[in-house]
Design a protein around this motif. Sequence first.
Motif, PDB file in Angstrom:
ATOM      1  N   GLY A   1       0.146  -0.748 -11.971  1.00 44.57           N
ATOM      2  CA  GLY A   1      -1.453  -1.154 -11.626  1.00 44.57           C
ATOM      3  C   GLY A   1      -1.160  -1.936 -10.198  1.00 44.57           C
TER       4      GLY A   1
ATOM      5  N   VAL B   1       2.894   1.919  -9.314  1.00 47.56           N
ATOM      6  CA  VAL B   1       1.715   2.697  -9.863  1.00 47.56           C
ATOM      7  C   VAL B   1       1.509   2.549 -11.319  1.00 47.56           C
ATOM      8  CG1 VAL B   1       0.501   5.044 -10.122  1.00 47.56           C
ATOM      9  CG2 VAL B   1       1.502   4.336  -7.707  1.00 47.56           C
ATOM     10  N   ARG B   2       2.409   2.654 -11.893  1.00 48.00           N
ATOM     11  CA  ARG B   2       2.556   2.709 -13.488  1.00 48.00           C
ATOM     12  C   ARG B   2       2.103   1.202 -13.953  1.00 48.00           C
ATOM     13  NH1 ARG B   2       6.339   2.098 -18.153  1.00 48.00           N
ATOM     14  NH2 ARG B   2       7.965   1.530 -16.728  1.00 48.00           N
TER      15      ARG B   2
ATOM     16  N   ARG C   1       7.831   3.224  -6.220  1.00 45.04           N
ATOM     17  CA  ARG C   1       6.495   3.740  -5.965  1.00 45.04           C
ATOM     18  C   ARG C   1       5.827   3.922  -7.353  1.00 45.04           C
ATOM     19  NH1 ARG C   1       3.866   5.862  -1.309  1.00 45.04           N
ATOM     20  NH2 ARG C   1       5.661   6.354  -0.512  1.00 45.04           N
TER      21      ARG C   1
ATOM     22  N   THR D   1       0.749  -1.114   0.089  1.00 42.84           N
ATOM     23  CA  THR D   1       0.197  -0.053  -0.105  1.00 42.84           C
ATOM     24  C   THR D   1       1.099   1.250   0.059  1.00 42.84           C
ATOM     25  OG1 THR D   1      -0.137   0.032   2.374  1.00 42.84           O
ATOM     26  CG2 THR D   1      -1.834  -1.151   1.446  1.00 42.84           C
ATOM     27  N   HIS D   2       0.304   2.461  -0.211  1.00 43.08           N
ATOM     28  CA  HIS D   2       0.925   3.598  -0.228  1.00 43.08           C
ATOM     29  C   HIS D   2       1.561   3.902   1.130  1.00 43.08           C
ATOM     30  CE1 HIS D   2       0.761   5.247  -4.232  1.00 43.08           C
ATOM     31  NE2 HIS D   2      -0.470   4.841  -4.244  1.00 43.08           N
TER      32      HIS D   2
ATOM     33  N   LEU E   1      -0.264  -0.298  -7.332  1.00 50.25           N
ATOM     34  CA  LEU E   1      -0.798   0.568  -6.629  1.00 50.25           C
ATOM     35  C   LEU E   1      -1.734   1.660  -7.316  1.00 50.25           C
ATOM     36  CD1 LEU E   1       2.615   1.608  -4.073  1.00 50.25           C
ATOM     37  CD2 LEU E   1       0.653   0.108  -3.718  1.00 50.25           C
ATOM     38  N   PRO E   2      -2.577   2.142  -6.644  1.00 54.63           N
ATOM     39  CA  PRO E   2      -3.416   3.307  -7.156  1.00 54.63           C
ATOM     40  C   PRO E   2      -2.692   4.418  -7.331  1.00 54.63           C
ATOM     41  CG  PRO E   2      -4.107   2.858  -4.684  1.00 54.63           C
ATOM     42  CD  PRO E   2      -3.059   1.901  -5.212  1.00 54.63           C
ATOM     43  N   GLU E   3      -3.358   5.318  -8.305  1.00 56.28           N
ATOM     44  CA  GLU E   3      -2.583   6.655  -8.407  1.00 56.28           C
ATOM     45  C   GLU E   3      -2.844   7.383  -7.107  1.00 56.28           C
ATOM     46  OE1 GLU E   3      -3.261   8.489 -12.050  1.00 56.28           O
ATOM     47  OE2 GLU E   3      -2.612   6.916 -13.356  1.00 56.28           O
ATOM     48  N   ARG E   4      -2.124   8.343  -6.698  1.00 54.23           N
ATOM     49  CA  ARG E   4      -2.352   9.465  -5.861  1.00 54.23           C
ATOM     50  C   ARG E   4      -1.760  10.710  -6.178  1.00 54.23           C
ATOM     51  NH1 ARG E   4       0.577   7.944   0.040  1.00 54.23           N
ATOM     52  NH2 ARG E   4       2.666   8.332  -0.693  1.00 54.23           N
TER      53      ARG E   4
END
Length: 327
Positions: free
Chosen positions: A142, A139-140, A135, A119-120, A144-147
Amino acid sequence: RTRRLRSKITCERCQADARPSAGQPGVCERCAGERVAQVCQGCGAEEQNYAAGRCGACSLRARVDELRENGDPVAVQALGAYLVALASSPKPLSTLNWMTTSRGYQILRQLLGGGIPLTHQGLDQVGGHTTRHLRAELVRHGALPERSERTASLALLIDREVLRVPDGPDRLHLRTFATWKVHHDLARKERQGTARRHSDMSARVKVRVAADLLVWLAEHELTLATLRQEHLDWWLADGAEHRKRVRAFITWTVRHKITAPLTALAPATRRHADPLDPNRRRQLFRTLLADERLDLRDRVAGLLIIVLSQRISHLVLLTEDDVPERD
């Protein structure tokens, strides 16, 4: 030799892309009748071997396969797309070097093993610059979700700065200001697309300076409720120019009736100042030296500025004890 083993040419004789000959320019090793120096035992590529007779690409795929085998199945599945991209890196030797030397690879192993939550917030707990690249890649692909990293970084700073202030109402006031004023404003600017390059830096300074003031108040057995203008002026004069960034916090506390009415001047805009004309300087010097209609304190301060280039913020701190008496 190492450079030759890593290079490829289009052979003038067979037109194949192959390693160049050691003695005949423009010709590959085979056409020159030379022994092919290194061939990967895994894929047969004429590449410099990295380890165990395998090229960098095969060694990288083997390393990633090992991660999959030893990792937690749930984490391996979540990181599947990232691991595929990692194994097919266009620069396998650079990626293998990252695995050998970077702390980011150790973090990846912990993510795969379940030691760090994927998780972030899990990466936030690790902290440091090392996690930024990892990180971004997660994210790139998939995992982790973008934030917004700007607002997320500011939120972490707020948590740290709040803990600097002694427990009590002032700590709560700082968190409220930092969260619902500074953080909220930055998030709104990002949503509206009006955030500038240094918007997050400005927000961080506002929180830090507010915390600095509250720590100073606690050290002097004061609180926001007992803060007076002379206290604020003292604190502002006794520190660096960036303390004037506290104006946003003071404006907020006055508006919410947390403090008595206070004034904190905005930071001065830094501009080039041309030096005084020598004639004008001499005229001011004579006036300050001889005009007894002026307050003596103003005359002394003016002379210190004109003659010795002293800063006003330093002059206001001078006391009688700072002036030596001589016969």
